[in-house]
Design a protein around this motif. Structure first.
Motif, PDB file in Angstrom:
ATOM      1  N   THR A  62       0.810  -1.223   0.000  1.00 55.82           N
ATOM      2  CA  THR A  62       0.000   0.000   0.000  1.00 55.82           C
ATOM      3  C   THR A  62       0.843   1.272   0.000  1.00 55.82           C
ATOM      4  O   THR A  62       0.302   2.354  -0.215  1.00 55.82           O
ATOM      5  N   ILE A  63       2.159   1.168   0.239  1.00 55.85           N
ATOM      6  CA  ILE A  63       3.015   2.357   0.246  1.00 55.85           C
ATOM      7  C   ILE A  63       3.215   2.830  -1.188  1.00 55.85           C
ATOM      8  O   ILE A  63       3.584   2.041  -2.056  1.00 55.85           O
ATOM      9  N   PRO A  64       2.981   4.101  -1.482  1.00 59.03           N
ATOM     10  CA  PRO A  64       3.245   4.597  -2.847  1.00 59.03           C
ATOM     11  C   PRO A  64       4.701   4.396  -3.230  1.00 59.03           C
ATOM     12  O   PRO A  64       5.607   4.456  -2.378  1.00 59.03           O
ATOM     13  N   SER A  65       4.929   4.155  -4.507  1.00 64.27           N
ATOM     14  CA  SER A  65       6.272   3.791  -4.964  1.00 64.27           C
ATOM     15  C   SER A  65       7.283   4.905  -4.705  1.00 64.27           C
ATOM     16  O   SER A  65       8.394   4.646  -4.212  1.00 64.27           O
ATOM     17  N   LEU A  66       6.928   6.155  -5.008  1.00 65.54           N
ATOM     18  CA  LEU A  66       7.866   7.246  -4.763  1.00 65.54           C
ATOM     19  C   LEU A  66       8.150   7.410  -3.282  1.00 65.54           C
ATOM     20  O   LEU A  66       9.277   7.728  -2.885  1.00 65.54           O
ATOM     21  N   ALA A  67       7.130   7.200  -2.445  1.00 62.78           N
ATOM     22  CA  ALA A  67       7.348   7.290  -1.001  1.00 62.78           C
ATOM     23  C   ALA A  67       8.275   6.182  -0.519  1.00 62.78           C
ATOM     24  O   ALA A  67       9.135   6.404   0.349  1.00 62.78           O
ATOM     25  N   LEU A  68       8.131   4.978  -1.085  1.00 61.85           N
ATOM     26  CA  LEU A  68       9.021   3.880  -0.696  1.00 61.85           C
ATOM     27  C   LEU A  68      10.457   4.172  -1.100  1.00 61.85           C
ATOM     28  O   LEU A  68      11.404   3.903  -0.337  1.00 61.85           O
ATOM     29  N   PHE A  69      10.646   4.745  -2.294  1.00 63.02           N
ATOM     30  CA  PHE A  69      11.988   5.149  -2.698  1.00 63.02           C
ATOM     31  C   PHE A  69      12.554   6.179  -1.724  1.00 63.02           C
ATOM     32  O   PHE A  69      13.730   6.136  -1.369  1.00 63.02           O
ATOM     33  N   GLY A  70      11.709   7.104  -1.290  1.00 64.26           N
ATOM     34  CA  GLY A  70      12.163   8.113  -0.335  1.00 64.26           C
ATOM     35  C   GLY A  70      12.518   7.526   1.018  1.00 64.26           C
ATOM     36  O   GLY A  70      13.481   7.956   1.661  1.00 64.26           O
ATOM     37  N   ALA A  75      19.148   4.783   3.660  1.00 63.54           N
ATOM     38  CA  ALA A  75      19.844   3.531   3.986  1.00 63.54           C
ATOM     39  C   ALA A  75      21.321   3.646   3.617  1.00 63.54           C
ATOM     40  O   ALA A  75      21.662   4.174   2.550  1.00 63.54           O
ATOM     41  N   PRO A  76      22.241   3.172   4.476  1.00 58.68           N
ATOM     42  CA  PRO A  76      23.676   3.441   4.277  1.00 58.68           C
ATOM     43  C   PRO A  76      24.247   2.884   2.984  1.00 58.68           C
ATOM     44  O   PRO A  76      24.944   3.573   2.267  1.00 58.68           O
ATOM     45  N   TRP A  77      24.015   1.602   2.668  1.00 54.15           N
ATOM     46  CA  TRP A  77      24.610   1.013   1.466  1.00 54.15           C
ATOM     47  C   TRP A  77      23.661   1.038   0.288  1.00 54.15           C
ATOM     48  O   TRP A  77      24.066   1.253  -0.858  1.00 54.15           O
ATOM     49  N   ILE A  78      22.358   0.876   0.568  1.00 52.64           N
ATOM     50  CA  ILE A  78      21.364   0.796  -0.507  1.00 52.64           C
ATOM     51  C   ILE A  78      21.155   2.155  -1.148  1.00 52.64           C
ATOM     52  O   ILE A  78      21.036   2.279  -2.373  1.00 52.64           O
ATOM     53  N   LEU A  85      18.700   0.807  -4.900  1.00 58.30           N
ATOM     54  CA  LEU A  85      17.460   1.280  -4.276  1.00 58.30           C
ATOM     55  C   LEU A  85      16.238   0.808  -5.049  1.00 58.30           C
ATOM     56  O   LEU A  85      15.247   0.334  -4.466  1.00 58.30           O
ATOM     57  N   ALA A  86      16.292   0.916  -6.374  1.00 53.34           N
ATOM     58  CA  ALA A  86      15.162   0.497  -7.201  1.00 53.34           C
ATOM     59  C   ALA A  86      14.933  -1.004  -7.110  1.00 53.34           C
ATOM     60  O   ALA A  86      13.785  -1.463  -7.023  1.00 53.34           O
ATOM     61  N   ILE A  87      16.000  -1.786  -7.123  1.00 56.02           N
ATOM     62  CA  ILE A  87      15.861  -3.250  -7.050  1.00 56.02           C
ATOM     63  C   ILE A  87      15.239  -3.665  -5.731  1.00 56.02           C
ATOM     64  O   ILE A  87      14.343  -4.513  -5.686  1.00 56.02           O
ATOM     65  N   LEU A  88      15.691  -3.064  -4.625  1.00 54.08           N
ATOM     66  CA  LEU A  88      15.122  -3.410  -3.322  1.00 54.08           C
ATOM     67  C   LEU A  88      13.650  -3.026  -3.245  1.00 54.08           C
ATOM     68  O   LEU A  88      12.816  -3.801  -2.751  1.00 54.08           O
TER      69      LEU A  88
END
Length: 231
Positions: A62-70, A75-78, A85-88
């Motif tokens: 349910t989390i919007p995609s742009l919000a999840l990217f934000g 995250a330190p390594w991702i 970031l996109a793959i995760l």
């Protein structure tokens, strides 16, 4: 310039972005399958974990995609590279259909078949790998197909963080207000404007004629009522 001319003129960039898109989708789907399918098998053996696990996957969905990217950017390594970031993020979105379908497929196996396997002396592991998973493969592959389609769609948003993919054309076309870049062609919509004007004029005439007919019908009914009214 139509869609094919645009793609031929930019064939190198189109192929490059397509390969980037497929790479993001493929890696994220494999990562989600490596996590989601074993997790679905695990909760099928321990059903009391099914509600928390599937509920968590539903919340992620349910989390919007742009919000999840934000959320993942700090995250330190991702967050150091956009493709990680996109793959995760894509893998997190693809977890729900994989977990749910794996769990539902294994739990839907006929109990009589399982009891027959136990009667033949099979252990729980043998029942899982030789009976339950083969019978549930159709449902598991359906979840994998849904996860892949989901990743293909959401991967276009990855261009917003610089991860590449075919979403680059969409964002570039929106910023340029150019549908050729968004859809890789205009589909000759400018050439069809005179025809569209004729169609709109014809529709307007039809509506005007219908209004005249309705008005005439109303006058006729009123005249009939007046004629039928006794003096």
């Amino acid at each position: 310039m139509n869609v094919w001319q645009f793609m031929l003129q930019n064939v190198g960039q189109v192929l490059h972005l397509t390969l980037e898109h497929l790479w993001l989708v493929g890696i994220s789907t494999l990562l989600a399958a490596a996590v989601g399918i074993p997790l679905g098998i695990l909760i099928s053996r321990k059903p009391f974990w099914s509600k928390p696990v599937i509920g968590t996957a539903n919340v992620i969905q349910t989390i919007p995609s742009l919000a999840l990217f934000g959320f993942l950017l700090p995250a330190p390594w991702i967050g150091e590279r956009a493709d990680r970031l996109a793959i995760l993020a894509l893998a997190l979105y693809a977890l729900l259909p994989l977990i749910r379908n794996t769990f539902a497929g294994i739990r839907s196996v006929d109990p009589a078949v399982i009891e027959a396997g136990r009667g033949m002396g099979m252990t729980d592991g043998q029942l899982l790998w030789k009976v339950e998973i083969p019978l549930a493969l159709g449902v598991i592959f359906a979840g994998l197909r849904v996860a892949t389609v989901l990743c293909v769609g959401v991967a276009t948003i990855a261009a917003a963080i610089g991860a590449g993919g075919l979403g680059m054309y969409i964002f570039r076309g929106v910023s340029m207000v150019d549908s050729r870049v968004i859809l890789a062609g205009r589909f000759h919509h400018l050439n069809h404007l005179p025809r569209l004007r004729l169609v709109h004029a014809a529709i307007a005439q039809i509506h005007a004629g219908n209004r005249v007919q309705i008005a005439d019908l109303g006058h006729t009914r009123n005249d009939g009522k007046l004629a039928a009214t006794p003096e």
